[in-house]
Design a protein around this motif. Sequence first.
Motif, PDB file in Angstrom:
ATOM      1  N   ASP A  33       4.503  69.010  -1.610  1.00 28.98           N
ATOM      2  CA  ASP A  33       3.854  69.475  -2.828  1.00 28.98           C
ATOM      3  C   ASP A  33       3.110  70.799  -2.649  1.00 28.98           C
ATOM      4  O   ASP A  33       2.359  71.209  -3.538  1.00 28.98           O
ATOM      5  CB  ASP A  33       2.879  68.408  -3.331  1.00 28.98           C
ATOM      6  N   SER A  34       3.310  71.479  -1.552  1.00 27.50           N
ATOM      7  CA  SER A  34       2.554  72.709  -1.275  1.00 27.50           C
ATOM      8  C   SER A  34       2.813  73.814  -2.293  1.00 27.50           C
ATOM      9  O   SER A  34       1.976  74.704  -2.472  1.00 27.50           O
ATOM     10  CB  SER A  34       2.846  73.214   0.141  1.00 27.50           C
ATOM     11  N   ALA A  35       3.927  73.784  -2.994  1.00 30.42           N
ATOM     12  CA  ALA A  35       4.217  74.809  -4.006  1.00 30.42           C
ATOM     13  C   ALA A  35       3.388  74.612  -5.272  1.00 30.42           C
ATOM     14  O   ALA A  35       3.238  75.541  -6.070  1.00 30.42           O
ATOM     15  CB  ALA A  35       5.700  74.799  -4.359  1.00 30.42           C
ATOM     16  N   LEU A  36       2.850  73.413  -5.462  1.00 25.11           N
ATOM     17  CA  LEU A  36       2.056  73.129  -6.654  1.00 25.11           C
ATOM     18  C   LEU A  36       0.583  73.372  -6.381  1.00 25.11           C
ATOM     19  O   LEU A  36       0.068  72.978  -5.333  1.00 25.11           O
ATOM     20  CB  LEU A  36       2.244  71.673  -7.083  1.00 25.11           C
ATOM     21  N   SER A  37      -0.082  74.014  -7.337  1.00 29.57           N
ATOM     22  CA  SER A  37      -1.530  74.154  -7.222  1.00 29.57           C
ATOM     23  C   SER A  37      -2.127  74.213  -8.617  1.00 29.57           C
ATOM     24  O   SER A  37      -1.481  74.651  -9.567  1.00 29.57           O
ATOM     25  CB  SER A  37      -1.911  75.401  -6.419  1.00 29.57           C
ATOM     26  N   ALA A  38      -3.335  73.744  -8.717  1.00 31.54           N
ATOM     27  CA  ALA A  38      -4.035  73.762  -9.999  1.00 31.54           C
ATOM     28  C   ALA A  38      -4.667  75.137 -10.188  1.00 31.54           C
ATOM     29  O   ALA A  38      -5.099  75.765  -9.221  1.00 31.54           O
ATOM     30  CB  ALA A  38      -5.106  72.678 -10.013  1.00 31.54           C
ATOM     31  N   PRO A  39      -4.719  75.617 -11.425  1.00 29.42           N
ATOM     32  CA  PRO A  39      -5.341  76.918 -11.678  1.00 29.42           C
ATOM     33  C   PRO A  39      -6.849  76.847 -11.436  1.00 29.42           C
ATOM     34  O   PRO A  39      -7.494  75.860 -11.774  1.00 29.42           O
ATOM     35  CB  PRO A  39      -5.011  77.190 -13.145  1.00 29.42           C
ATOM     36  N   LEU A  40      -7.395  77.899 -10.841  1.00 28.92           N
ATOM     37  CA  LEU A  40      -8.802  77.912 -10.462  1.00 28.92           C
ATOM     38  C   LEU A  40      -9.592  78.905 -11.308  1.00 28.92           C
ATOM     39  O   LEU A  40      -9.048  79.899 -11.781  1.00 28.92           O
ATOM     40  CB  LEU A  40      -8.951  78.274  -8.986  1.00 28.92           C
ATOM     41  N   GLY A  41     -10.884  78.648 -11.442  1.00 28.49           N
ATOM     42  CA  GLY A  41     -11.791  79.567 -12.118  1.00 28.49           C
ATOM     43  C   GLY A  41     -11.807  79.404 -13.617  1.00 28.49           C
ATOM     44  O   GLY A  41     -10.791  79.191 -14.251  1.00 28.49           O
ATOM     45  N   VAL A  42     -12.994  79.497 -14.195  1.00 33.15           N
ATOM     46  CA  VAL A  42     -13.179  79.357 -15.640  1.00 33.15           C
ATOM     47  C   VAL A  42     -13.169  80.744 -16.265  1.00 33.15           C
ATOM     48  O   VAL A  42     -13.758  81.671 -15.727  1.00 33.15           O
ATOM     49  CB  VAL A  42     -14.520  78.646 -15.928  1.00 33.15           C
ATOM     50  N   PRO A  43     -12.500  80.910 -17.413  1.00 34.64           N
ATOM     51  CA  PRO A  43     -12.525  82.213 -18.080  1.00 34.64           C
ATOM     52  C   PRO A  43     -13.963  82.656 -18.364  1.00 34.64           C
ATOM     53  O   PRO A  43     -14.845  81.837 -18.643  1.00 34.64           O
ATOM     54  CB  PRO A  43     -11.769  81.971 -19.387  1.00 34.64           C
ATOM     55  N   GLU A  44     -14.168  83.946 -18.332  1.00 34.36           N
ATOM     56  CA  GLU A  44     -15.511  84.515 -18.432  1.00 34.36           C
ATOM     57  C   GLU A  44     -16.266  84.125 -19.695  1.00 34.36           C
ATOM     58  O   GLU A  44     -17.450  83.842 -19.655  1.00 34.36           O
ATOM     59  CB  GLU A  44     -15.385  86.042 -18.350  1.00 34.36           C
TER      60      GLU A  44
END
Length: 170
Positions: A33-44
């Motif tokens: 599953d290394s190709a999958l990642s959750a998006p990080l950081g909240v929009p400003e």
Amino acid sequence: MSTRDLAIAITILVALLVLLTMLFAWRRRLRRDSALSAPLGVPEHAEVARRDEVLYVSTTRHEQPLERVAVSPLEYRARGELAVTDRGVALCLDGAPTVFLASSRLVSVDRATVTIDRVVEPGGLIRIAWNADDETIVDSYLRLATGDPRTLISDLQRLVPAAPDTGATR
């Protein structure tokens, strides 16, 4: 060596083999599953509508609640906070960077009773289905620490974009 000592040695050996098998299986899952990642950081400029304490339970393949997916940084169960914003959902878990699921990534939000490692009262889990990438939908499961899950689910469902109209009539 007595029979008792032999039994203890065999028990320890079997326990070690089970632990090693579990370790190798988890490492293989992490590689898979290394190709999958959750998006990080909240929009400003995201405005927070509500915050709730949650227990993040797991992420699984869509509609396969017993098939765990190791999506970075959501590999491990953790306590944290779920923030509902006007642009999506922020998941701030202890010891992990903030995951932000923009409204455009959300597929559905509903209740669940079972997922890998957890069975609860009927509807005791919140299931958020979201697009991990263009081709992969995953389900993330949360358990609300306090409060009414119905109002949270209602707030989350408002963020899910409407399904595109295919023009087909019934």
